[in-house]
Design a protein around this motif. Structure first.
Motif, PDB file in Angstrom:
ATOM      1  N   GLU A   2       0.897  -1.148  -0.048  1.00  0.00           N
ATOM      2  CA  GLU A   2       0.129  -0.127  -0.215  1.00  0.00           C
ATOM      3  C   GLU A   2       0.836   1.365   0.069  1.00  0.00           C
ATOM      4  O   GLU A   2       1.797   1.541   0.660  1.00  0.00           O
ATOM      5  CB  GLU A   2      -0.866  -0.116   1.340  1.00  0.00           C
ATOM      6  CG  GLU A   2      -1.945  -1.108   1.214  1.00  0.00           C
ATOM      7  CD  GLU A   2      -2.979  -0.909   0.215  1.00  0.00           C
ATOM      8  OE1 GLU A   2      -3.522   0.158  -0.006  1.00  0.00           O
ATOM      9  OE2 GLU A   2      -3.305  -1.873  -0.340  1.00  0.00           O
ATOM     10  N   PRO A   4       0.835   5.746   0.145  1.00  0.00           N
ATOM     11  CA  PRO A   4      -0.075   6.608   0.576  1.00  0.00           C
ATOM     12  C   PRO A   4      -0.349   7.624  -0.623  1.00  0.00           C
ATOM     13  O   PRO A   4       0.703   7.772  -1.549  1.00  0.00           O
ATOM     14  CB  PRO A   4       0.786   7.411   1.521  1.00  0.00           C
ATOM     15  CG  PRO A   4       2.368   7.004   1.553  1.00  0.00           C
ATOM     16  CD  PRO A   4       2.042   5.391   0.884  1.00  0.00           C
ATOM     17  N   THR A  71      -4.766   5.259   0.733  1.00  0.00           N
ATOM     18  CA  THR A  71      -3.389   4.484   0.037  1.00  0.00           C
ATOM     19  C   THR A  71      -3.864   3.697  -1.186  1.00  0.00           C
ATOM     20  O   THR A  71      -5.123   3.562  -1.252  1.00  0.00           O
ATOM     21  CB  THR A  71      -2.940   3.515   1.118  1.00  0.00           C
ATOM     22  OG1 THR A  71      -3.964   2.614   1.338  1.00  0.00           O
ATOM     23  CG2 THR A  71      -2.547   3.993   2.463  1.00  0.00           C
ATOM     24  N   THR A  72      -2.828   3.343  -2.055  1.00  0.00           N
ATOM     25  CA  THR A  72      -3.420   2.792  -3.115  1.00  0.00           C
ATOM     26  C   THR A  72      -2.544   1.381  -3.347  1.00  0.00           C
ATOM     27  O   THR A  72      -1.463   1.416  -2.856  1.00  0.00           O
ATOM     28  CB  THR A  72      -3.039   3.680  -4.446  1.00  0.00           C
ATOM     29  OG1 THR A  72      -3.431   2.725  -5.782  1.00  0.00           O
ATOM     30  CG2 THR A  72      -1.465   3.852  -4.575  1.00  0.00           C
ATOM     31  N   SER A  73      -3.169   0.493  -3.725  1.00  0.00           N
ATOM     32  CA  SER A  73      -2.612  -1.070  -4.088  1.00  0.00           C
ATOM     33  C   SER A  73      -1.862  -0.961  -5.405  1.00  0.00           C
ATOM     34  O   SER A  73      -1.327  -2.040  -5.978  1.00  0.00           O
ATOM     35  CB  SER A  73      -3.516  -2.095  -3.747  1.00  0.00           C
ATOM     36  OG  SER A  73      -4.579  -2.029  -4.569  1.00  0.00           O
ATOM     37  N   ASP A  75       0.389  -0.350  -8.568  1.00  0.00           N
ATOM     38  CA  ASP A  75       1.806  -0.429  -8.428  1.00  0.00           C
ATOM     39  C   ASP A  75       2.259   0.799  -9.366  1.00  0.00           C
ATOM     40  O   ASP A  75       1.232   1.439 -10.251  1.00  0.00           O
ATOM     41  CB  ASP A  75       2.482  -1.320  -9.222  1.00  0.00           C
ATOM     42  CG  ASP A  75       2.078  -1.802 -10.523  1.00  0.00           C
ATOM     43  OD1 ASP A  75       2.667  -1.346 -11.496  1.00  0.00           O
ATOM     44  OD2 ASP A  75       1.128  -2.503 -10.682  1.00  0.00           O
ATOM     45  N   THR A 114      -7.741   5.366  -5.598  1.00  0.00           N
ATOM     46  CA  THR A 114      -8.405   4.780  -4.369  1.00  0.00           C
ATOM     47  C   THR A 114      -9.739   4.221  -4.587  1.00  0.00           C
ATOM     48  O   THR A 114     -10.332   3.981  -3.602  1.00  0.00           O
ATOM     49  CB  THR A 114      -8.127   5.838  -3.252  1.00  0.00           C
ATOM     50  OG1 THR A 114      -8.873   7.273  -3.794  1.00  0.00           O
ATOM     51  CG2 THR A 114      -6.800   6.488  -3.416  1.00  0.00           C
TER      52      THR A 114
END
Length: 634
Positions: A2, A4, A71-73, A75, A114
């Motif tokens: 994750e 930010p 947060t983002t998953s 890549d 997000t």
């Protein structure tokens, strides 16, 4: 892993919005917000295309605030591919301060990373700004800067209360918006209409929430029929888009090949382009497939009819009400100026005069050496062949003297000063002048003092002459669109606190002045409503709670008025304007009128002892009372 996601927020006005927005727009706007997205150690901003810098190193400097967007998953490589695709869409020529800007870009990025959206106080700022008279007036100027056709004209009769300040603020914002070396470039052809460009589901959901009626155009840049129908869609957005006052439809364009457009297409079952979906209160109402211009126009008209049905009063025949003039009632009589100034000088001489910056001599010098020559030149009879202009110097020094007198003299001693200003506001140069601060705004000072006096139980603290001259001053303020708007936008509550008890005052002249002021307020509101029905972009100044309060006061004043036919006439006309075409008529005012027995109150004015021994005798007043009682107070 994750990562930010941060939103950097900058104020394009450099603090000017917070300081001057209330003066210009009538409401507090704390900043003209510009945003950038910070993720993977980089700050990305849309202006001259999409630019990338180290966080905090853009030309905007240090952000005013940093907002955590979660947060983002996703890549970094996937996000870089997304940005590369968006660069083809977010180009410099498409930038527009209101319609397609840095916040449009960050909202798309946050949606992609997000699934959320940027805060509403940022993304809704253009809508809030354009809903003000100042915003509506500035829209053509902003469009012209970006070389785009204006999406609407300025509000009729509107002028900025401070053109120099407005211009300075606008130039400051525009110069900061895209970059330090920016000059306006021609807008892309597809962005020449007021169309919302949407590339992700959160932005689309926000669009639906902010528009009662909405039309979504699902297109594809490779679709030939889409290109054929797009000019029709843009013309409809100009004709049928949201106007000042809130009516009209929102128009959105979603290219299914850009950003998360394909996700939106899947969500709404789009299998071919072009497809148009029509929404009412966020719910799908209908859709049109294909490039059928006639059907598209028909469905837009049907949507607007369902969203904004015609007011029931538009089908009524109201000849007596329609014959009423919408011009304000003014008090133009010129007193013996030397006598008025002499009376004021005697009050100054007898005042204790403590803790006042200016001396008595200084104040009297301003009145006799500056104010008197101006007033005599401008208003004396016979008229001067070369009347003196009300310069900023004259008005500023007079206002400062007024501020000192307001602090030093009790209300019974201030009425000569108020009467002088009553005349002055009839001068266009005075009505368009903006005081340097509220503390030297004569109308504000007199209004506040009158409100305080009327709240005080002691009759000595509620002087008849002061209240009378203040009401006449306020009535004359409606000779100017600028002053009238200022009163209704920034001082409505205080003005109402003076107006309502004055309508019930024991003195007939005070009641006449109060009824005149009430008429002027209602006539201005009626102008806005009539203009709105005609499709014009105008101010309506609607406030349902306030309308209920004023209608109640007017009906009570009518019930009590048994001596003056002029007062009954003005109050009945005021009531007609407050009721006719009111958005609150069915839900709020009809039950209120029933409780107040307004119809019976009006009818009693026509019978013996209802107003004078024989009741109302003038034919036009009788017809007006019968029409209001029979058709509006049902």
């Amino acid at each position: 892993m994750e990562v930010p996601v941060k939103l950097y927020v900058y104020d394009l006005s450099n603090g000017m919005a917070r300081q001057y927005s209330r003066q210009l727009t009538g409401r507090q706007i704390d900043g003209i917000w510009h945003t950038s997205i910070v993720v993977f150690g980089k700050e990305m901003v849309y202006g001259q295309g999409i630019d990338t810098t180290l966080p905090g190193q853009s030309h905007h400097g240090t952000p005013a605030q940093i907002i955590d967007m979660g947060t983002t998953s996703i890549d970094e490589e996937t996000f870089n591919e997304y940005i590369a695709e968006m660069k083809e869409h977010y180009t410099a020529d498409k930038y527009h301060l209101l319609d397609f800007n840095c916040n449009s870009f960050t909202n798309d990025c946050v949606g992609f990373l997000t699934g959320g959206s940027i805060p509403s106080f940022i993304k809704d700022l253009p809508t809030d700004f354009l809903s003000t008279p100042f915003g509506a007036a500035m829209r053509p100027t902003i469009d012209a800067w970006y070389r785009r056709p204006a999406t609407g004209g300025p509000a009729p009769g509107f002028s900025s209360p401070n053109p120099q300040l407005a211009s300075s603020l606008l130039q400051n914002v525009i110069s900061n918006a895209q970059g330090p070396s920016t000059s306006a470039v021609p807008a892309a052809q597809t962005l020449t209409a007021p169309v919302h460009i949407i590339t992700n589901p959160p932005a689309f959901n926000s669009f639906l929430r902010s528009h009662r009626a909405a039309v979504a155009f699902f297109t594809d840049h490779t679709c030939a029929p889409c290109k054929m129908i797009e000019p029709v869609f843009e013309r409809l957005s100009e004709e049928k888009g949201v106007k000042t006052g809130g009516t009209g439809a929102g128009f959105a364009k979603i290219d299914i090949g850009v950003g998360l457009g394909q996700s939106l297409a899947s969500e709404w079952g789009i299998r071919a382009t072009p497809t148009f979906i029509f929404f009412l209160d966020g719910k799908k109402l209908d859709e049109v497939k294909g490039a059928d211009a006639t059907e598209l126009r028909t469905q837009v008209d049907l949507l607007l009819f369902q969203a904004y049905p015609a007011h029931p009063h538009t089908s009524l025949s109201l000849p007596a009400i329609q014959a009423l003039s919408l011009n304000p009632i003014l008090f133009t009589q010129v007193p013996a100026l030397d006598i008025v100034l002499g009376k004021l000088a005697s009050f100054i001489d007898s005042a204790p005069w403590t803790s006042i910056p200016q001396t008595k001599a200084q104040v009297k010098q301003i009145l006799t050496g500056t104010v008197a020559p101006y007033l005599k030149s401008r208003f004396a009879t016979p008229a001067s062949p070369q009347p003196q202009s009300a310069t900023s110097h004259i008005l500023t020094s007079w206002s400062q003297a007024t501020s000192a007198l307001s602090a030093a003299l009790p209300p019974p001693s201030l009425f000569p000063l108020v009467d002088l200003w009553r005349l002055a506001v009839l001068d266009p140069n005075v009505s368009t002048w903006t005081p340097p601060s509220p503390s030297v705004d004569p109308i504000f000072l007199f209004l506040e003092k009158a409100s305080t006096a009327l709240r005080t139980p002691s009759s000595a603290a509620s002087p008849r002459n002061y209240i009378l001259t203040t009401l006449r001053l306020l009535a004359n303020a409606f000779s100017s669109a600028t002053l009238a708007r200022r009163l209704l936008l920034t001082s409505r509550a205080t003005m109402t606190a003076v107006l309502v008890p004055s309508l019930l005052h024991e003195d007939g002249a005070v009641r006449t002045a109060a009824a005149s002021l009430a008429f002027n307020v209602a006539a201005l509101i009626q102008k806005g409503r009539v203009g709105k029905v005609r499709g014009e972009s105008v101010d309506a100044f609607e406030d349902e709670d306030w309308e209920v309060e004023i209608v109640s006061a007017v009906v009570e004043a009518l019930d009590r008025e048994t001596t003056s036919e002029d007062v009954v006439h003005r109050l009945t006309a005021c009531l007609a304007f407050l009721l006719r075409l009111s958005p609150a008529f069915e839900m709020q005012l009809v039950p209120l009128l029933d409780v107040l027995q307004a119809q019976d109150v009006l009818k009693r004015k026509l019978v013996k002892d209802g107003c004078g021994e024989a009741g109302v005798v003038k034919k036009d007043v009788k017809k007006l009372i019968e029409e209001v009682a029979g058709k509006l107070c049902r």
